[in-house]
Enzyme design. Structure first.
Site, mmCIF file in Angstrom:
data_model
loop_
_atom_site.group_PDB
_atom_site.id
_atom_site.type_symbol
_atom_site.label_atom_id
_atom_site.label_comp_id
_atom_site.label_asym_id
_atom_site.label_seq_id
_atom_site.Cartn_x
_atom_site.Cartn_y
_atom_site.Cartn_z
ATOM 1 C CE1 TYR B 280 -4.307 -0.961 -0.492
ATOM 2 C CE2 TYR B 280 -3.488 -2.870 0.712
ATOM 3 C CZ TYR B 280 -4.446 -2.278 -0.098
ATOM 4 O OH TYR B 280 -5.529 -3.005 -0.520
ATOM 5 C CG HIS B 435 -5.124 -2.529 3.725
ATOM 6 N ND1 HIS B 435 -6.045 -3.317 3.078
ATOM 7 C CD2 HIS B 435 -5.370 -1.257 3.308
ATOM 8 C CE1 HIS B 435 -6.796 -2.563 2.293
ATOM 9 N NE2 HIS B 435 -6.416 -1.305 2.418
#
Lengths: 758, 758
Positions: B280, B435
C-alpha cells in the site's frame, strides 16, 4: 622328415614374421596414432592452431582447466567402493571418470605433462585396487558392478576413462601400459561383458553403455575380441527369457540380436525416436554418439554414421524436437523433469551431429545456447562455425516421430503453434520397454515453458540419496506409471493393459492421421484397440488458429466404443489456481481417496459435480499469469471431479498437483469433446487482467447415424460457429464425403471438414 | 456619511483592484505558467533540447507515443459507468486516465496538436456526461464514486487527468476551460471532498488519493479552496467515530487531523515506513510524490520535500529496501505478491527522489532496471545521469525501519546475508490500519527470489473480475489475516488480539534489539505483551555466518511465558518437497481440518508425530533445486504437524501451500528454538546433488535458574559447538554478564554471548 623341416621352418618363419609385423605395427600404431579415439592427432594439431581465437572453445577449455586444476590440487581419491548413488564413494568415482577424461584432453591440448601424470597416477590407483575387488557390497541391482552398485555405472566409468587412457597412451611406456591393461582395463572389460551377460547382452540403454565401454577400450587397446563383442554382442549368454531387471523389464527375448549395432537397429525408429523416450534417449545418446565418433575415427570403413539410413544423426534431431522452448525434454515415460539439451550428452551429440552430419548451421544456434563444446575436432568445428557467423535459427516445427525399429509401432505427434509457444505432444507409441508408462493416447500441452497440462514424469529423485538412494520410488509404479496419472482415458479405474508390462509390451497404438500442412489447422489422430481389449479408443487433437481466439485453441476429441458398459474417466492435470467455473459444485468437509488402486489411491477428491442436464461446462484457471479455459461437452449423469495428488504418500514423495477429471459413469460408447483456450494476461505489477474470459459460448456434438463420422461445433460468444466433421475410418485425401447435419449438407474431400459461419 | 462614501469608494476601488489584479495575474499565469504542475515550461524546453540523445528517455517516449497513437486511432470511449473492477467500463475509464495523462505530455514534448485535440475531446465527453451522473450503480463501497464503483478510483482518475489538463491548459481558450471546469473539474473535486467526507477526511491511502486529486486540480485551476482542503482536510465532516470502511478499518477517530500533510505526519514513520506495509505504500507513493513535485513546482515556499525531516525521500528508500532481490515487495499485511519496484508508481518515485533528493547515483541503478522514466524534468535528470555514466549500485543492507508517526511503534527488521541472497524480514510493528494482519513477531525468509518461509500475502486477485469483482475475498479475513496463516506463535488456536481490529489497533510490538554491525552475526529481537494479554512473547532471530555451514544459518528463538497453561503452535510455511525427516510420523487415510476457526478451518492435517522424548527433529526439503533443513528442539509430548492450506475453500480461492507446525500442547512457558540451514544444490541437468544433508547434529537448550537469560547450543556433525546466551532484559552494550552453563562460566558484555568450540 626332410620335407617337414623346411616346411616347419617356413611356418615358424611365417609366424615369426606375422608376430613381428603385428608387434611392429602395434608399436608404430601406438606411437603414431594416439590419440585416435575422440581426439585425433590431426584434430589436436588443428585445435592448438586455433586456440585463443575461438571464444566458445576457449571458454570451455578455460572452465575445464579450472575444474581439473582444482581437482588435481585436492589430491587423488580412489576409495574402496561402498555407497549407493548419492553416497560418497559413488559420487567420488563418478567425479573421477569425469575429471580423468577432461585431464586427458588437457594433456593433449595444453601439452602440460602434469595432466598426464595425474591421469596415470589415478589409473594406477584403480589398477592396484581392481584385481581384488569383489562385487559392490550393495546388492540391489540385477547386475551389480564393482566400482558402483550397478554395472551401468561401471560402464559409464570406462566409456570416459577409455578416452583418458587414449590421451596419455603415447605418454606411457609399454610396461606402464601393460600394467594398466592387465590389472585394470582387460579384466574390467571382461567383467562388463562376459562377466555380466545379463547386463551386456540386451536391447537396453544399459547394454549400450556396456557395449560402448568395452568397445572404446577395445579400440584404444586395438583388442579385436572386445571390439567384436561390443559391436555384435556375446555369442552365448544363457539368459533366461523370463528374467527381469530392477525396473520390471525383460532382460532378453530368445534369439534376440545384441551388441551396439543391434541396439541401433532395435530401439531406434527410422525417424530417430528412441522407444524409451527422450530422457533415456538423452542418456544413451552419449555412448551412441561418442562410440560412433570413435568408430568413424578408427574404423571409417564401417561408415557408422550412414548406418540404418543415418539414424544416429536423425536421433539428434529427434531429441532436439522433443524439447520445450527452454530446451527441456518432454517428460515422456520415466523422464525426470528439468533434463534438457544443456546436458553434457547433448553438447556432445550436437557437436558430433554437426561435424559428421553435414555441418547444419541451425545446430550452431543450439550450441550457442549450450555455450560449451566437446573439446575435440567436433567442438572445434562448432566453435569455428559460430565464430564465422554461420549460425542460423533452429526452428522447431510440428513433427511426427515414428516408434518401432521399422517405424510401424505408432508415434509421438507434436503440434506447434506458429510462434512455437503452444506445443502439444500426443503419445501413441509402443510401450517404451521397462521405462514405459501405461498411457496410450495421452497428451501433454505447453505454453512456452509453462505446463498447461502436465505429464507427471517419474516418481524419483535421481541421485538424491535420502529418497531411496536416488533410485525409483515405489510410487513410480503405484502412481507415475499408472494410466490415471496421465491425461488419457481410463476405463473402470483400471490402467491400460491392466498395468501389465508383458501385455503392454506386445502392443502399440496406431497412427490415424497426422497433418500439419495447414499451419492454421493442424491435426493429430490415433487409435488404440488393445489398452482395453473390449474397447476401441480413438483420440483426435486439433490445433486451430482463428481470429475468434487470441491464441490457437486445442480441440480434444476422445472417442470410445465398447461392447459393454463401463465407467470412463478423462483427467486433465492442470497447474495454477481456479478462477471461475460456470457450474456449482460441492466440496467435501474431509478429503477421501478417489479409489483404492491403480493410482486412484493417490488422489484426494477435492470437489465434485454431478450434472443433471446436457451442457457445456467451463473452468478457467490462472497459471503463471496466463488464463486458460477448458470447455467440455457434458451429458446428463456425467461428473466433473476436482482431484489432487498426495493420498497414500507417507513419505511425501509425490507433488500435490491438481487435476480435473471428467467422468462418464455408465456408458458403452461416446466421446469426450473439449476445447482448451489459452487467453489473456494478468500483470501483477500493473494489476491489469486482459482477456480473462473464455470466448466460447458452447460446444455441440451432432447426432449422426453414420458411425464413420463424428461432428461437433464450437459456438463463440460473438456468435460464430466452427463446425468440424471427422471421418474416422478413411484418411485418404482424395476420398469425397457428404453428410447432412441439422438439415444442411456438407460435402468435402479428405478426412475432415471444417467450416466457420457467422 | 460623507466620511463613509470616500471610505466605501476606496474599499470598492481596492476590491476592484484586487479582483482585477487577480484576474490579470491569473490570465498571465495561465498563459505563461502552464504547464507548471509536473511538466514545467523550463523542463519542456530542456527535454526538447535533449531529445534523441538520452536513450532511456527516448525509449519511454517512443513507447508512450506508440501506445497513445494506437488509442487515439481506436477512437474515444467514454461509456456510462456500470461495471465493477475488471469489467469493461471500469477498465476503460482506467485506461482513459492513463492515456490522457500521456497524451498531454506528448502534446508538450512533441508539439503535435493532435494530442491536445484528443485530450480536449475526451475531456469534453466527460464534461458532457458528468453533471447528470448519479452515484455508480455498484453499491459495495463505503464511498461510492461516480465514474467508478468507489471514490478511490475516481480520485485516481483526477490525479492523472489534472496533469493532462495542465498540459493543454494554454492550448484551450478561456471559454473552453470554463466549460470543462464548470461541468467537470470543479464538481468532480467537490464531490470527492465535501461530497465524500468519509473518503476524503481520513488517515488512509484512500484519502491521500482524494486529497491529491483535489489538490492537483486545485493547483491547475489555482483554486485556493481546493488546495487548502487538499493540504489540511475538510474543517467539518460529521463522521461517526464508530463508522468503518469495507476492509473493517475505522473511518476516523475524533479530533484526528486530516488532509495531505496529516497523511504524511501520521502513517509514515521517521524512517519512511508506511504503516500499512510496502504494497500500500507503493500504491500511495504515486500521489504522495507527484503532488509533492507539483507543490514544489507551484508552491516552493512550502518546502514539501523537507517536510517531517525529508520523510518523502526517506519513504522511497524504505520502499526500495523492502524488496527482494528481484525487486518484488515483501508481501506484508494485505500485499499482493508480484508487485515490485517496476510499477509505474516506483518509476515515478525513484525519478522524483533522484531529482529532488540530491541526485543519489545509486538510484540510477534502479532506474536502469526499470528501464523507463517519468516523462518530465525528473525523468530527464535520471536519463542524463545514466547517460553520463554516473550509475552506482544500490546495495540493500540489513536495516531496521521503525513504525509509528514518531517511530515508537515497533519496526520491521531486515537481516541480509553479505551476498544479499538470504533475506529475513521480521515484523514487530503496529497493526497497519485496516490492511494489517494479526501476526505479531512473524517473519518471512527468502533465498534470492525463492520464498523459504513465505508470508501468504492477501487472499485477493486484484482486478480479476471473476474473483469477487477483483476485491477482497472472504478468505482474506478467515485465512490471510489470521495468525495461523503466518510464521508466528499462536496460543490456543486463537489469533492475536482475538483477531479484533479495535484491540490490535491499540497496540504494537516492542523492539528489543537490532544489531547488524557484525555481518557474521546479525540479530533482531522483539517482544510483544499484548497479542495475548496473559502471555509475554519474545522472539530473537540470528543470522550466523560460519565456515561450519555452506551458507549463513538462521536461528529462531521464540520464547513465551504465560500465567496459565495453553497450547502453543509455531508454523513454518515452507515451499517445495520434503526430502527427509529424522523421525517417523503417521499420515492419515483421509484428511481432516486442523481446527474449526481462526484460520485453522482452512488447514488440512497431512501428517503428525507425537514425541515421547526430548530430541532435535530435522526435516529437509528441496525447493527450486536448493536444500533446506529445519532443526528444532523438541520436548517430550510436543507434536510435529504437516499441514496444507485448502480446507473450507469452496471456490478454490486459496493456494494449496504446505506448512510444518511445531506444537506444544500444554505448557505455561518455554521456547521454540530452531535453526534453518540453506544448503546444497540439485542440478536436474547434471543430476548431481551437492551437500544435500544438514550439518547439524543437534540443538540443546541449557537449563538456567536465572530468568533473565536464555542459552542454547548448536552441535555440528563435525563436532563443533556454537553456544549462545541471550540476556532478555538488558540490551546495554556496556553491561557485563556472567553465567554458569554446565559448570563452565561465561563472562561477556552486551546483550548476548556467542562462542564456538571444537
Amino acid at each position: 622328415m626332410q620335407k617337414l623341416i623346411p616346411h616347419l621352418s617356413i611356418r615358424i618363419l611365417q609366424q615369426f614374421f606375422v608376430v613381428f609385423a603385428i608387434m611392429f605395427c602395434l608399436h608404430g600404431y601406438a606411437q603414431e596414432h594416439h590419440p585416435n579415439l575422440i581426439l585425433t592427432k590431426k584434430g589436436v594439431t588443428d585445435i592448438r592452431k586455433h586456440l585463443g581465437q575461438i571464444p566458445i572453445f576457449d571458454q570451455t577449455l578455460a572452465a575445464t582447466k579450472k575444474e581439473v586444476d582444482a581437482e588435481i590440487a585436492s589430491g587423488i581419491h580412489v576409495p574402496i567402493p561402498k555407497d549407493m548413488a548419492g553416497g560418497y564413494t559413488h559420487d567420488r568415482h563418478k567425479k573421477n571418470w569425469l575429471i580423468l577424461q577432461k585431464a586427458g584432453i588437457l594433456y593433449q591440448l595444453l601439452e602440460d605433462e602434469k595432466y598426464a601424470i595425474y591421469v596415470h597416477d589415478v589409473l594406477k590407483a584403480y589398477a592396484a585396487m581392481y584385481p581384488t575387488l569383489p562385487l559392490h557390497p550393495q546388492t540391489r541391482s540385477y547386475a551389480r558392478g564393482k566400482i558402483f552398485w550397478q554395472c551401468l555405472n561401471d560402464a559409464n566409468w570406462l566409456v570416459y576413462v577409455s578416452q583418458a587412457y587414449d590421451c596419455i597412451y603415447t605418454y606411457l611406456s609399454k610396461q606402464e601400459r601393460e600394467y594398466l591393461e592387465k590389472n585394470l582395463f582387460v579384466p574390467y572389460a571382461n567383467f562388463l561383458s562376459e562377466g555380466s551377460p545379463q547386463f551386456f547382452n540386451r536391447i537396453h540403454n544399459h547394454s549400450t553403455w556396456g557395449n560402448v565401454a568395452v568397445g572404446m577400450i577395445g579400440l584404444v587397446m586395438n583388442n579385436e575380441k572386445l571390439i567384436n563383442n561390443a559391436l555384435y554382442g556375446l555369442k552365448s549368454d544363457n539368459i533366461d527369457p523370463n528374467q527381469k531387471d530392477n525396473d520390471g523389464g525383460f532382460i532378453k527375448a530368445k534369439g534376440q540380436k545384441t551388441g551396439f549395432l543391434a541396439n541401433l537397429d532395435e530401439p531406434f525408429s527410422p525417424d530417430g525416436y528412441y522407444t524409451e523416450g527422450p530422457y533415456y534417449q538423452r542418456y544413451a545418446m552419449y555412448p551412441f554418439m561418442v562410440f560412433a565418433e570413435a568408430l568413424q575415427n578408427v574404423k571409417p570403413e564401417l561408415k557408422i554414421f550412414e548406418y540404418k539410413d543415418g539414424v544416429l544423426i536423425k536421433a539428434v534431431y529427434a531429441l532436439l524436437n522433443l524439447t520445450k522452448t527452454n530446451g527441456e525434454f518432454f517428460p515422456l515415460n520415466d523422464g525426470q523433469k528439468g533434463m534438457s539439451y544443456y546436458s553434457r550428452e547433448l553438447v556432445s551429440a550436437v557437436d558430433i551431429a554437426y561435424h559428421f552430419g553435414g555441418n547444419d548451421a541451425s545446430l550452431l544456434s543450439i550450441a550457442k545456447k549450450q555455450n560449451k563444446v566437446q573439446l575435440d575436432d567436433t567442438g572445434l568445428a562448432i566453435a569455428l562455425g559460430i565464430q564465422q557467423g554461420k549460425t542460423t535459427e533452429f526452428i522447431k516445427k510440428s513433427i511426427e516421430l515414428r516408434d518401432g525399429s521399422d517405424g510401424s509401432e505408432g508415434s509421438v505427434g507434436i503440434l506447434r503453434s506458429k510462434d512455437q509457444h503452444l506445443e502439444l505432444l500426443m503419445k501413441y507409441t509402443a510401450q517404451g520397454l521397462s521405462h514405459g508408462h501405461y498411457d496410450k493416447l495421452s497428451f501433454s500441452y505447453y505454453n512456452k515453458d509453462t505446463e498447461i497440462f502436465q505429464d507427471y514424469g517419474l516418481a524419483r529423485f535421481v541421485n538424491i540419496e535420502q529418497k531411496n538412494g536416488g533410485g525409483y520410488l515405489k510410487e513410480n509404479k503405484t502412481w507415475a506409471k499408472q494410466t490415471i496419472a496421465h491425461n488419457t482415458i481410463i476405463q473402470d479405474e483400471t490402467s491400460h493393459f491392466g498395468g501389465k508390462f508383458e501385455i503392454g509390451s506386445k502392443h502399440h497404438s496406431e497412427k490415424y492421421l497426422f497433418d500439419s500442412s495447414n499451419p492454421k489447422l493442424q491435426v493429430v489422430s490415433a487409435k488404440d484397440q488393445n489398452a482395453y481389449p473390449d474397447t476401441k479408443l480413438h483420440r483426435t487433437m486439433i490445433m486451430l488458429e482463428d481470429e475468434d481466439f487470441e491464441k490457437p485453441i486445442l480441440i480434444d476429441v476422445m472417442q470410445f466404443d465398447s461392447n459393454t458398459i463401463h465407467q470412463f474417466d478423462l483427467p486433465f492435470y492442470y497447474n495454477g489456481q481456479i478462477i471461475d467455473t460456470n457450474f456449482e459444485y460441492i466440496t467435501p468437509s474431509s478429503l477421501e481417496v478417489l479409489g483404492n488402486k491403480n493410482g486412484y489411491q493417490h488422489l484426494w477428491l477435492e470437489g465434485k459435480k454431478e450434472f443433471q442436464n446436457d451442457e457445456t461446462t467451463q473452468v478457467t484457471w490462472l497459471s503463471k499469469n496466463t488464463f486458460y479455459t477448458l470447455s467440455t461437452i457434458i451429458k446428463a449423469k456425467d461428473e466433473f471431479l476436482f482431484a489432487r495428488i498426495g493420498a497414500n504418500d507417507p513419505k511425501f514423495n509425490l507433488r500435490r498437483d491438481p487435476s480435473f477429471i471428467v467422468r462418464k459413469p455408465k456408458t458403452k460408447n461416446g466421446a469426450f469433446i473439449s476445447v482448451i483456450e489459452t487467453h489473456g494476461l494478468y500483470d501483477p505489477v500493473t494489476e491489469i487482467a486482459n482477456n480473462a474470459y473464455s470466448n466460447i459460448k458452447g460446444i455441440t456434438k451432432f447426432s449422426i447415424q453414420n458411425e464413420k463420422y463424428i461432428a461437433w461445433a464450437i459456438i463463440t460468444k460473438k456468435g460464430n460457429t466452427h463446425t468440424f466433421i471427422l471421418c474416422t475410418s478413411d484418411t485418404n485425401k482424395k476420398s469425397t464425403h457428404n453428410l447432412s447435419l441439422n438439415g444442411k449438407t456438407y460435402t468435402w474431400s479428405g478426412p475432415y471438414s471444417y467450416t466457420k459461419e457467422n
